[in-house]
Scaffold this motif. Structure first.
Motif, PDB file in Angstrom:
ATOM      1  N   GLN A   5       0.826  -1.217   0.000  1.00  0.00           N
ATOM      2  CA  GLN A   5       0.000   0.000   0.000  1.00  0.00           C
ATOM      3  C   GLN A   5       0.856   1.262   0.000  1.00  0.00           C
ATOM      4  O   GLN A   5       0.458   2.292  -0.574  1.00  0.00           O
ATOM      5  CB  GLN A   5      -0.937   0.002   1.212  1.00  0.00           C
ATOM      6  N   GLU A  18      -1.937 -10.780  -4.580  1.00  0.00           N
ATOM      7  CA  GLU A  18      -2.455  -9.808  -3.620  1.00  0.00           C
ATOM      8  C   GLU A  18      -1.481  -8.649  -3.419  1.00  0.00           C
ATOM      9  O   GLU A  18      -1.898  -7.504  -3.205  1.00  0.00           O
ATOM     10  CB  GLU A  18      -2.721 -10.490  -2.268  1.00  0.00           C
ATOM     11  N   ARG A  19      -0.195  -8.920  -3.509  1.00  0.00           N
ATOM     12  CA  ARG A  19       0.798  -7.861  -3.306  1.00  0.00           C
ATOM     13  C   ARG A  19       0.824  -6.899  -4.492  1.00  0.00           C
ATOM     14  O   ARG A  19       1.199  -5.743  -4.334  1.00  0.00           O
ATOM     15  CB  ARG A  19       2.170  -8.474  -3.051  1.00  0.00           C
ATOM     16  N   ASP A  60      -2.084  -6.451  -6.353  1.00  0.00           N
ATOM     17  CA  ASP A  60      -3.395  -5.802  -6.191  1.00  0.00           C
ATOM     18  C   ASP A  60      -3.342  -4.658  -5.189  1.00  0.00           C
ATOM     19  O   ASP A  60      -3.934  -3.596  -5.399  1.00  0.00           O
ATOM     20  CB  ASP A  60      -4.442  -6.817  -5.729  1.00  0.00           C
ATOM     21  N   ASP A  61      -2.661  -4.878  -4.067  1.00  0.00           N
ATOM     22  CA  ASP A  61      -2.637  -3.878  -3.012  1.00  0.00           C
ATOM     23  C   ASP A  61      -1.978  -2.577  -3.460  1.00  0.00           C
ATOM     24  O   ASP A  61      -2.250  -1.515  -2.903  1.00  0.00           O
ATOM     25  CB  ASP A  61      -1.918  -4.423  -1.772  1.00  0.00           C
ATOM     26  N   TYR A  70      -4.834   0.877  -4.960  1.00  0.00           N
ATOM     27  CA  TYR A  70      -4.821   2.059  -4.109  1.00  0.00           C
ATOM     28  C   TYR A  70      -5.272   3.280  -4.913  1.00  0.00           C
ATOM     29  O   TYR A  70      -4.641   3.651  -5.913  1.00  0.00           O
ATOM     30  CB  TYR A  70      -3.424   2.302  -3.529  1.00  0.00           C
TER      31      TYR A  70
END
Length: 475
Positions: free
Chosen positions: A252, A286-287, A289-290, A294
């Motif tokens: 993020q 997921e890493r 996507d995060d 954002y």
């Protein structure tokens, strides 16, 4: 059996004689006999293993943007061990657009990486948030001349850049490394951490803003040297705490850097370099996507780069973001073996990445000395090795493997979806030239018979044992 086999081959030859025979160029490489131009060979025996590949030039997939390697300081040091004439030949063999590997898209570091001569950044003045002391003077010693020499050979070469570590004062531990190693760095053990998903960068507004300005000044400084930075990948391996220059990021926080600071800074400064999420070295989508999810980060990120264990994420990223440009950013670099086995493994990586949507493929160190050893203690492969004692030059098997693709598959060509015995085959199409380019690896310890059915027209040849082969078929 022999009579039936010869009869079938006669029928095939008869069919080919009744149609326009395609023009075929064949280059073959084995460990002991690389880069040999050959004639198509008839089967020498009736029991050769069969490889049949069906190719339809209408089944087009991703467009290819290029091939290349990384401009590293230690590569330039190795190049300067040989005579000027030999140095020129080595550069030609990598970048010449007629006789060389035709590399057109290459990487460089922003500051030191693990193949720098030693640690540096472009501003080690703590608290200089205005970047008044930003400088690329260090790069003028090695990286700028390295790139400029490549530009003399191929003026169209494109360069992208990624940092391994921000200025050390922007990190919580105030050190270039994340992991203490008494043999390789002076990071205090109490400041060492291998934890992932926790930012080592100081995630405060003034640090984010200064780092965005750092990127902008880097792109501008290189433009002043006549080198256009086409893209920046925001962090090399953001999950890896290394004993060499590195910086772990919470995903993020990379999104914050991109959307809230870097993209606005580039817009403010009229910087047209693309922003990429790279280089991803973990298999979890997921890493990715995060970062991309954002706020409006997706509006700014033009591509995602993968290396090492990132190969486990590319399939799912390609499926979820089908319009996103993808790049293999650093082929896995082995342990300095520079042998045929390493080339076989690299072929398997090429196969995996291209089958999962990658548009570009990067080697890592193009040239190193015979040790392949970094300043932080580990050995890696290179396309070309130069013996620091004898100054003897060796072209390693991976040099020829890279050339088997990069010398023939050009920017704008497309990958084709093929079927049949495609486990060791990659197929591309140059629509303008009406040529099909096939890289076929014969992994067997015996010769095999390759049949390409291209738009229902057959091309057949015998491939020698343990060989990489490029066939360029004009249709």
């Amino acid at each position: 059996m022999m009579a039936i086999r010869l009869s079938l081959f006669a029928v095939l030859l008869s069919f080919m004689a009744c149609t326009k025979a395609p023009e075929v160029k064949l280059i073959s490489s084995t460990d002991k006999n690389p880069w040999v131009e050959k004639e198509l060979a008839k089967p020498s025996a009736d029991d050769l293993p069969q490889v049949v590949v069906n190719i339809d030039t209408n089944k087009q997939e991703q467009t290819i943007t290029g091939f290349g390697g990384c401009f590293n300081e230690m590569g330039w040091e190795a190049l300067n061990m040989v005579t000027p004439e030999e140095k020129q030949q080595l550069l030609n063999d990598l970048f010449n657009s007629e006789t060389g590997c035709k590399f057109n898209l290459c990487r460089m570091p922003v500051g030191a990486n693990d193949y720098a001569v030693d640690w540096y950044s472009h501003n080690e003045t703590e608290g200089d948030f205005a970047m008044a002391n930003f400088s690329i003077d260090r790069d003028r010693q090695r990286l700028v001349p390295y790139i400029k020499e490549a530009q003399k050979i191929n003026p169209e070469i494109r360069v992208w850049a990624s940092p391994w570590c921000p200025p050390s004062w922007m990190k919580h531990n105030k050190h270039y490394a994340c992991r203490a190693d008494a043999n390789q760095n002076d990071l205090a053990p109490e400041l060492s951490s291998t934890e992932e998903l926790v930012s080592r960068f100081i995630t405060e507004p003034e640090y984010f803003q200064a780092y965005a300005l750092y990127f902008s000044k880097f792109v501008k400084a290189y433009a002043g040297e006549g080198i256009k930075i086409e893209a920046v990948h925001v962090q090399n391996e953001p999950n890896s705490a290394q004993n060499f220059p590195s910086c772990v990021w919470k995903p993020q926080d990379l999104g914050i850097l991109i959307a809230d600071y870097l993209a606005p800074q580039f817009q403010k400064d009229s910087i047209d370099a693309e922003i990429w999420l790279g280089t991803v070295e973990r298999p979890q989508i997921e890493r990715v996507d995060d970062v991309l999810q954002y706020k409006n980060t997706m509006d700014y990120v033009k591509g995602v780069g993968f290396q090492w264990a990132g190969k486990g994420a590319i399939e799912s990223v390609h499926a979820k973001y089908p319009d996103m440009q993808l790049m293999q950013t650093e082929t896995e670099c082995g342990d300095g073996s520079n042998d045929w086995k390493a080339a076989e493994y690299t072929f398997s990586l090429m196969k995996h990445y291209f089958e999962n949507g990658t548009n570009a493929y990067m080697y890592w160190n193009m040239i190193l000395d015979e040790t392949g050893k970094s300043q932080w203690g580990w050995k890696q492969n290179s396309m070309i090795s130069i013996d620091s004692n004898t100054k003897k030059i060796k072209y390693n098997p991976e040099f020829y493997l890279m050339k088997h693709l990069s010398a023939f598959v050009q920017p704008g060509n497309v990958k084709l979806a093929a079927d049949g015995d495609t486990g060791n085959v990659l197929v591309f199409f140059d629509e303008a030239a009406q040529q099909v380019i096939v890289l076929a690896y014969n992994e067997k310890d015996e010769n095999s018979l390759l049949t390409l059915n291209i738009n229902n027209k057959p091309v057949q040849t015998e491939l020698i044992a343990k060989s990489f082969n490029t066939l360029v078929v004009s249709i």
